[in-house]
Design a protein around this motif. Structure first.
Motif, PDB file in Angstrom:
ATOM      1  N   SER A  85       0.877  -1.456  -0.311  1.00 46.45           N
ATOM      2  CA  SER A  85       0.187   0.140   0.557  1.00 46.45           C
ATOM      3  C   SER A  85       0.911   1.434  -0.370  1.00 46.45           C
ATOM      4  N   GLU A  86       2.229   0.864   0.856  1.00 48.01           N
ATOM      5  CA  GLU A  86       3.054   2.708   0.742  1.00 48.01           C
ATOM      6  C   GLU A  86       3.677   2.439  -1.083  1.00 48.01           C
ATOM      7  N   SER A  87       4.075   1.644  -1.492  1.00 48.00           N
ATOM      8  CA  SER A  87       4.235   1.722  -3.057  1.00 48.00           C
ATOM      9  C   SER A  87       2.390   2.345  -3.659  1.00 48.00           C
ATOM     10  N   MET A  88       1.342   2.018  -3.343  1.00 46.96           N
ATOM     11  CA  MET A  88       0.705   2.252  -4.349  1.00 46.96           C
ATOM     12  C   MET A  88       0.394   4.249  -4.003  1.00 46.96           C
ATOM     13  N   PHE A  89       0.670   4.700  -2.571  1.00 43.85           N
ATOM     14  CA  PHE A  89       0.601   5.639  -2.605  1.00 43.85           C
ATOM     15  C   PHE A  89       1.395   6.404  -2.958  1.00 43.85           C
ATOM     16  N   GLU A  90       3.056   6.033  -3.055  1.00 42.98           N
ATOM     17  CA  GLU A  90       4.260   6.773  -3.621  1.00 42.98           C
ATOM     18  C   GLU A  90       3.390   6.815  -5.128  1.00 42.98           C
ATOM     19  N   LYS A  91       3.112   6.196  -5.530  1.00 40.51           N
ATOM     20  CA  LYS A  91       2.999   6.045  -6.920  1.00 40.51           C
ATOM     21  C   LYS A  91       1.833   6.483  -7.612  1.00 40.51           C
ATOM     22  N   ASN A  92       1.067   6.414  -6.497  1.00 37.02           N
ATOM     23  CA  ASN A  92      -0.535   7.956  -6.828  1.00 37.02           C
ATOM     24  C   ASN A  92       0.377   9.093  -6.478  1.00 37.02           C
ATOM     25  N   GLU A  93       1.040   9.870  -6.134  1.00 37.31           N
ATOM     26  CA  GLU A  93       1.111  10.791  -5.805  1.00 37.31           C
ATOM     27  C   GLU A  93       2.100  11.634  -6.452  1.00 37.31           C
ATOM     28  N   LEU A  94       3.008  10.167  -7.641  1.00 41.14           N
ATOM     29  CA  LEU A  94       4.214  10.508  -8.575  1.00 41.14           C
ATOM     30  C   LEU A  94       2.845  11.251  -9.793  1.00 41.14           C
ATOM     31  N   ARG A  95       2.085  10.134 -10.207  1.00 37.49           N
ATOM     32  CA  ARG A  95       0.416  10.550 -10.647  1.00 37.49           C
ATOM     33  C   ARG A  95       0.376  11.737 -11.025  1.00 37.49           C
ATOM     34  N   MET A  96      -0.467  12.306  -9.520  1.00 35.15           N
ATOM     35  CA  MET A  96      -1.072  12.980  -9.371  1.00 35.15           C
ATOM     36  C   MET A  96       0.244  14.788  -9.675  1.00 35.15           C
ATOM     37  N   GLU A  97       1.760  14.361  -9.378  1.00 36.21           N
ATOM     38  CA  GLU A  97       2.613  15.657  -9.485  1.00 36.21           C
ATOM     39  C   GLU A  97       1.930  15.361 -11.072  1.00 36.21           C
ATOM     40  N   GLU A  98       3.094  14.417 -11.731  1.00 38.13           N
ATOM     41  CA  GLU A  98       3.253  14.543 -13.003  1.00 38.13           C
ATOM     42  C   GLU A  98       1.293  15.359 -14.155  1.00 38.13           C
ATOM     43  N   ALA A  99       0.828  14.610 -13.530  1.00 39.19           N
ATOM     44  CA  ALA A  99      -1.137  15.659 -14.093  1.00 39.19           C
ATOM     45  C   ALA A  99      -0.305  16.791 -13.791  1.00 39.19           C
ATOM     46  N   ARG A 100      -0.509  17.522 -12.358  1.00 35.82           N
ATOM     47  CA  ARG A 100      -0.496  18.710 -12.385  1.00 35.82           C
ATOM     48  C   ARG A 100       0.709  19.620 -12.809  1.00 35.82           C
TER      49      ARG A 100
END
Length: 138
Positions: A85-100
């Motif tokens: 789950s920590e890995s999934m949260f980090e990946k989601n955070e990176l996606r959100m940063e890329e989208a921003r």
């Protein structure tokens, strides 16, 4: 705590215990006791305990092993779940940063292009363009 407990209880059996050599070898000190418990958790193969009839001579140890394996299995599952789950949260955070960042780049490009486009308009003395000129460039 479990290693210390087993080293103090099973690691010091009486001489007349039929499993004396085995117990001293696997639970004689804290290090050996912890290593044996680690091996039991990593691969719960209790045949070496069964072959010496250790489980039937020491029923408390049998109960301890059952509870220990169950709790450690739940602990391992919880650890692995937390890592995933920590890995999934980090990946989601990176996606959100890329989208921003992508939105920011699009906004800057749109602002620049609109500035260039509206910069070509003719304006009057007050800095206003006619409606017809604005509609013509759109």
């Amino acid at each position: 705590i479990c290693g210390v407990t087993l080293a103090r209880t099973l690691g010091r059996p009486p001489i007349e215990d039929p499993n004396h050599a085995f117990l001293v070898e696997h639970f004689g000190d804290v290090f050996r006791s912890m290593l044996t418990l680690f091996q039991v958790v990593a691969c719960p193969d209790v045949t070496k305990f069964k072959e010496n009839n250790l489980l039937w001579h020491h029923l408390g140890f049998l109960f301890f092993l059952i509870v220990f394996i169950i709790f450690m299995s739940f602990g391992m599952i919880a650890l692995l779940t937390g890592i995933i789950s920590e890995s999934m949260f980090e990946k989601n955070e990176l996606r959100m940063e890329e989208a921003r960042m992508e939105k920011e780049t699009k906004r800057e490009r749109l602002s620049r292009e609109c500035g260039e486009l509206f910069g070509t308009l003719r304006t009057d003395a007050q800095g206003e363009a006619t409606r017809r000129d604005v509609e013509a460039i759109l």
